[in-house]
Scaffold this active site. Structure first.
Site, PDB file in Angstrom:
ATOM      1  N   HIS A 402       0.825  -1.213   0.000  1.00  0.00           N
ATOM      2  CA  HIS A 402       0.000   0.000   0.000  1.00  0.00           C
ATOM      3  C   HIS A 402       0.858   1.262   0.000  1.00  0.00           C
ATOM      4  O   HIS A 402       2.088   1.208   0.167  1.00  0.00           O
ATOM      5  CB  HIS A 402      -0.943   0.008   1.214  1.00  0.00           C
ATOM      6  CG  HIS A 402      -0.251  -0.069   2.546  1.00  0.00           C
ATOM      7  ND1 HIS A 402       0.480   0.985   3.068  1.00  0.00           N
ATOM      8  CD2 HIS A 402      -0.190  -1.070   3.466  1.00  0.00           C
ATOM      9  CE1 HIS A 402       0.966   0.631   4.252  1.00  0.00           C
ATOM     10  NE2 HIS A 402       0.578  -0.602   4.522  1.00  0.00           N
ATOM     11  N   CYS A 418       3.895  -4.554   6.655  1.00  0.00           N
ATOM     12  CA  CYS A 418       3.389  -4.296   5.304  1.00  0.00           C
ATOM     13  C   CYS A 418       4.494  -3.763   4.390  1.00  0.00           C
ATOM     14  O   CYS A 418       5.568  -3.349   4.845  1.00  0.00           O
ATOM     15  CB  CYS A 418       2.240  -3.293   5.348  1.00  0.00           C
ATOM     16  SG  CYS A 418       0.679  -4.003   5.915  1.00  0.00           S
TER      17      CYS A 418
END
Length: 475
Positions: A402, A418
């Site tokens: 992301h 992440c």
């Protein structure tokens, strides 16, 4: 940095040679490039400590460096000699290849002569000649330019002969074939929207092919100006990226649903059915031909037949600008994340299309094989929130690829696991790979050099890809 070129080539070919990494690090250190130097020293393992902390005499590693450089330079010179010899051999082969008569042609003429009908024999012979020459040697199209790309010094994407071979299928070469050069880094071949032109082959009529090199190292000459082909080549590389996305999306759709998308709109549904983020005119044109290729492959058959290739040679269809009249990328797109140097690459087989800098979470970032299961725009309703403007969920985890509102964290280990990307990079990746794309997270797989084009890949969005019903809690 006079020696860094050869040392860099050496460690790419011999990544397990710790001494080579150490010597390359010393070159970067002398040039003041301490970040690259530290990376090389880390790769050198115990060699760095042995020479730096124990104060071993410098003449020991300098002698080793001298031998290693000599070895790399000798190999470079041998490669140049081999390429030159191969070019000369090809040209001699073309000059010596005799013309081949059509099977049965001479026999028919002899039978007619035995029947005391020489006029019939001559007429039949000429008619047969005209038919065969027409099918094997159609008039070259001076305006048609087709493209492919091959490994530097090679004649195919893997350094092997291109298929179909232009020297054995000269009737398919109706215009000019322009071959772009894929640079090699370790085990990878590097795709680029502006790859240099390596050479061209031009059909000059039956039995005559003109070879023109545009690589001064390969031909040991001052090559002709290839700037007129650069614009067409740039357009071609863009088309191949569009077709790679579409081909990958059709394959992913089939693997995940068990059926085929029968129309383009099947891939363009609102979230969560947004297999692709948008489309282009080129993707719309290529959809049905690519769908048929995937169906043929699924049936275990060869997707390219002679008629399709011949049509491509005449400039027809969405693949007509590619040698062989088929997409250049024949393996679906895949994402590879390298934790050792904070890189994320988009690859097809052993070809890297993009190589981005990313932020990770160190040991918190999991390793293994995953799949992109969701693609969402503006996670949690914000384009400038903690997850940026795009998010791609990794299967079976609470991790995602992301964006971020902390751009300084890209390149560092500051996430909870992440994969963080800059706004420009994550938005290009979102458009470039479909849902269902495989993701491999590991260490030590990718080159350090960032690879992004000046003109980013982009599709025109036609559907709602937000998910306001869910609050994401990615790590």
């Amino acid at each position: 940095m006079a020696n860094s070129h050869y040392l860099k080539k050496y460690v790419q070919m011999h990544p397990d040679n710790k001494m080579g990494w150490y010597l390359l690090g010393k070159e970067y250190e002398k040039a003041g490039q301490h970040g690259k130097a530290n990376y090389c020293f880390n790769q050198s393992g115990g060699i760095f400590e042995a020479f730096e902390t124990s104060k071993m005499p410098s003449d020991i590693w300098k002698e080793y460096e001298s031998k290693l450089l000599q070895q790399a330079q000798d190999k470079d010179r041998r490669s140049v000699r081999i390429r030159r010899a191969l070019i000369v051999f090809m040209l001699l082969l073309l000059a010596l290849v005799p013309s081949v008569d059509a099977p049965g042609q001479s026999k028919k003429a002899e039978e007619a002569l035995l029947n005391n009908d020489p006029e019939r024999a001559t007429a039949e012979d000429q008619q047969q000649n005209a038919g065969n020459e027409g099918s094997r040697h159609a008039a070259p199209d001076e305006d048609l330019v087709i493209f492919t790309a091959s490994q530097e010094g090679g004649f195919g994407a893997g350094g092997t002969q291109m298929e179909p071979g232009p020297f054995t299928h000269t009737h398919l070469l109706q215009g000019k074939l322009a071959v772009l050069e894929l640079k090699k880094q370790g085990k990878w071949l590097i795709w680029n929207r502006e790859m240099p032109l390596s050479y061209t082959l031009k059909n000059n009529g039956p039995g005559a092919i003109a070879y023109q090199s545009y690589n001064p190292k390969a031909c040991n000459c001052q090559p002709s100006d290839g700037s007129k082909l650069s614009g067409a080549a740039f357009a071609w590389t863009g088309e191949q990226e569009e077709q790679a996305l579409l081909y990958s999306a059709i394959k992913a759709y089939k693997n995940n649903t068990g059926g085929f998308p029968e129309k383009m709109s099947d891939l363009l549904r609102p979230f969560p059915g947004n297999w692709v983020s948008g489309t282009t005119e080129g993707m719309k044109e290529a959809f049905q031909p690519l769908l048929q290729r995937v169906k043929t492959e699924a049936a275990g058959q060869e997707p390219t037949d002679t008629n399709e290739v011949a049509d491509g040679a005449k400039g027809k269809g969405p693949f007509s600008k590619t040698w062989g009249n088929r997409p250049f990328f024949d393996e679906p797109l895949k994402i590879v994340v390298d934790k050792s140097n904070h890189r994320l690459a988009v690859v097809s087989g052993r070809i890297i299309l993009r190589n981005y800098k990313v932020g990770l979470g160190g040991i918190r970032t999991p390793e293994g094989n995953y799949v992109i299961t969701d693609k969402v725009m503006n996670p949690n309703g914000h384009s400038d929130g903690e997850f940026g403007s795009r998010g791609m969920q990794l299967s079976g985890t609470n991790y995602a690829i992301h964006g971020t509102n902390e751009p300084a964290s890209v390149g560092a280990d500051e996430s909870q696991g992440c994969v963080r990307m800059s706004k420009t990079d994550v938005e290009e990746l979102f458009d470039m790979v479909p849902m269902g794309t495989p993701v491999l997270i590991s260490k030590g797989a990718l080159p350090d050099e960032v690879l992004v084009p000046t003109e980013r890949f982009h599709t025109d969005r036609e559907q709602d890809q937000t998910n306001p019903q869910k609050t994401y809690h990615w790590l």
